[in-house]
Design an enzyme around this catalytic site. Structure first.
Site, PDB file in Angstrom:
ATOM      1  N   ILE A 242     -75.812  62.497 -30.084  1.00 25.12           N
ATOM      2  CA  ILE A 242     -75.424  61.088 -30.137  1.00 25.12           C
ATOM      3  C   ILE A 242     -73.921  61.119 -30.373  1.00 25.12           C
ATOM      4  O   ILE A 242     -73.466  61.591 -31.410  1.00 25.12           O
ATOM      5  CB  ILE A 242     -76.096  60.300 -31.286  1.00 25.12           C
ATOM      6  CG1 ILE A 242     -77.590  60.154 -31.073  1.00 25.12           C
ATOM      7  CG2 ILE A 242     -75.450  58.906 -31.407  1.00 25.12           C
ATOM      8  CD1 ILE A 242     -78.304  59.367 -32.173  1.00 25.12           C
ATOM      9  N   TYR A 243     -73.171  60.654 -29.391  1.00 24.71           N
ATOM     10  CA  TYR A 243     -71.716  60.624 -29.509  1.00 24.71           C
ATOM     11  C   TYR A 243     -71.204  59.258 -29.072  1.00 24.71           C
ATOM     12  O   TYR A 243     -71.708  58.685 -28.103  1.00 24.71           O
ATOM     13  CB  TYR A 243     -71.064  61.709 -28.641  1.00 24.71           C
ATOM     14  CG  TYR A 243     -71.195  63.090 -29.241  1.00 24.71           C
ATOM     15  CD1 TYR A 243     -70.321  63.509 -30.239  1.00 24.71           C
ATOM     16  CD2 TYR A 243     -72.188  63.954 -28.814  1.00 24.71           C
ATOM     17  CE1 TYR A 243     -70.444  64.775 -30.793  1.00 24.71           C
ATOM     18  CE2 TYR A 243     -72.311  65.217 -29.376  1.00 24.71           C
ATOM     19  CZ  TYR A 243     -71.430  65.626 -30.359  1.00 24.71           C
ATOM     20  OH  TYR A 243     -71.556  66.865 -30.914  1.00 24.71           O
TER      21      TYR A 243
ATOM     22  N   GLY B  65     -73.707  53.944 -32.445  1.00 21.14           N
ATOM     23  CA  GLY B  65     -74.556  55.093 -32.772  1.00 21.14           C
ATOM     24  C   GLY B  65     -75.946  54.637 -33.205  1.00 21.14           C
ATOM     25  O   GLY B  65     -76.950  55.245 -32.825  1.00 21.14           O
TER      26      GLY B  65
ATOM     27  N   ASN C  23     -69.947  67.913 -40.865  1.00 26.44           N
ATOM     28  CA  ASN C  23     -69.857  66.575 -40.274  1.00 26.44           C
ATOM     29  C   ASN C  23     -70.533  65.581 -41.220  1.00 26.44           C
ATOM     30  O   ASN C  23     -71.635  65.089 -40.974  1.00 26.44           O
ATOM     31  CB  ASN C  23     -70.501  66.555 -38.883  1.00 26.44           C
ATOM     32  CG  ASN C  23     -70.215  65.278 -38.130  1.00 26.44           C
ATOM     33  OD1 ASN C  23     -69.769  64.286 -38.698  1.00 26.44           O
ATOM     34  ND2 ASN C  23     -70.491  65.299 -36.836  1.00 26.44           N
ATOM     35  N   GLU C  24     -69.838  65.290 -42.311  1.00 26.65           N
ATOM     36  CA  GLU C  24     -70.413  64.455 -43.365  1.00 26.65           C
ATOM     37  C   GLU C  24     -70.765  63.049 -42.888  1.00 26.65           C
ATOM     38  O   GLU C  24     -71.756  62.463 -43.332  1.00 26.65           O
ATOM     39  CB  GLU C  24     -69.463  64.402 -44.552  1.00 26.65           C
ATOM     40  CG  GLU C  24     -69.315  65.751 -45.236  1.00 26.65           C
ATOM     41  CD  GLU C  24     -68.335  65.738 -46.397  1.00 26.65           C
ATOM     42  OE1 GLU C  24     -67.956  64.633 -46.849  1.00 26.65           O
ATOM     43  OE2 GLU C  24     -67.958  66.821 -46.844  1.00 26.65           O
TER      44      GLU C  24
ATOM     45  N   TYR D 199     -77.627  60.063 -40.580  1.00 22.44           N
ATOM     46  CA  TYR D 199     -79.025  60.470 -40.423  1.00 22.44           C
ATOM     47  C   TYR D 199     -79.813  60.301 -41.723  1.00 22.44           C
ATOM     48  O   TYR D 199     -80.972  59.864 -41.692  1.00 22.44           O
ATOM     49  CB  TYR D 199     -79.116  61.893 -39.884  1.00 22.44           C
ATOM     50  CG  TYR D 199     -78.635  61.981 -38.458  1.00 22.44           C
ATOM     51  CD1 TYR D 199     -79.262  61.251 -37.440  1.00 22.44           C
ATOM     52  CD2 TYR D 199     -77.525  62.738 -38.106  1.00 22.44           C
ATOM     53  CE1 TYR D 199     -78.814  61.289 -36.133  1.00 22.44           C
ATOM     54  CE2 TYR D 199     -77.071  62.788 -36.791  1.00 22.44           C
ATOM     55  CZ  TYR D 199     -77.720  62.059 -35.813  1.00 22.44           C
ATOM     56  OH  TYR D 199     -77.274  62.092 -34.528  1.00 22.44           O
TER      57      TYR D 199
ATOM     58  N   LYS E 122     -79.254  58.042 -43.948  1.00 27.19           N
ATOM     59  CA  LYS E 122     -79.451  56.588 -44.050  1.00 27.19           C
ATOM     60  C   LYS E 122     -80.639  56.145 -43.196  1.00 27.19           C
ATOM     61  O   LYS E 122     -81.336  55.190 -43.527  1.00 27.19           O
ATOM     62  CB  LYS E 122     -78.170  55.876 -43.607  1.00 27.19           C
ATOM     63  CG  LYS E 122     -78.232  54.364 -43.661  1.00 27.19           C
ATOM     64  CD  LYS E 122     -76.965  53.748 -43.129  1.00 27.19           C
ATOM     65  CE  LYS E 122     -77.045  53.784 -41.625  1.00 27.19           C
ATOM     66  NZ  LYS E 122     -76.029  53.046 -40.912  1.00 27.19           N
TER      67      LYS E 122
END
Length: 173
Positions: A97-98, A109, A136-137, A143, A145
């Site tokens: 997902i970008y 997103g 990649n915080e 995710y 969430k």
């Protein structure tokens, strides 16, 4: 952002997919990787042969997020043997997902993730899973969430650099 449309990607969209893929990956990871590793990854991962192979794989699906006919993000899903790691017939992998940097924070997103969730439910998968770079915080928070939990980790090679991805999953049933 109510005018954003999520549509399936076809082989006719090859160049658009390569462009959005390269741009979003570079925007996301260029600051924390060497330019040599970045260029090597982009060259291999977004070559005509590689992307054509992924687009024509019946066990993968791509979707664009578009706004005013401009591609602003994309989603890649894998099931069955196309999954990069687990290959569980009861699972759906979110491989990518970008979203373009200028559209981040505008729920694009989330819209793409909701599409993945919808596909998973339509096909009666038991769970969704994915790998996300441990540094990649922002993505990890996204995710978590959405209910994902870390269950393992694996190595992701970017150029010559071996990096650790957290493997996360969300049970649906």
């Amino acid at each position: 952002m109510t005018d954003i449309v999520v549509t399936p990607v076809t082989l006719d969209d090859l160049s658009k997919l390569q462009q959005i893929g390269k741009q979003t990956f570079h925007e996301t990871f260029a600051e924390t990787n060497t330019e040599e590793d970045m260029q090597e990854y982009l060259r291999k991962s977004f070559s005509d042969e590689q992307v054509t192979s992924e687009l024509t794989n019946s066990e993968s699906a791509f979707y664009f997020a578009t706004l005013d006919n401009r591609v602003i993000g994309y989603l890649k899903l894998n099931f069955g043997q196309a999954q990069t790691e687990i290959n569980d017939p009861n699972s759906l992998e979110i491989e990518r997902i970008y979203v373009l940097k200028e559209f981040q924070g505008r729920k694009v997103g989330q819209l793409l993730y909701n599409k993945a969730l919808s596909v998973a439910r339509e096909r009666n998968f038991e769970y969704l899973w994915l790998g996300v770079w441990e540094k990649n915080e922002k993505a990890i928070h996204f995710y978590k969430k959405n209910g994902f939990e870390t269950f393992d980790q694996h190595v992701f090679v970017l150029g010559t650099d071996e990096q650790i991805d957290l493997m996360m999953r969300l049970k649906l049933q």
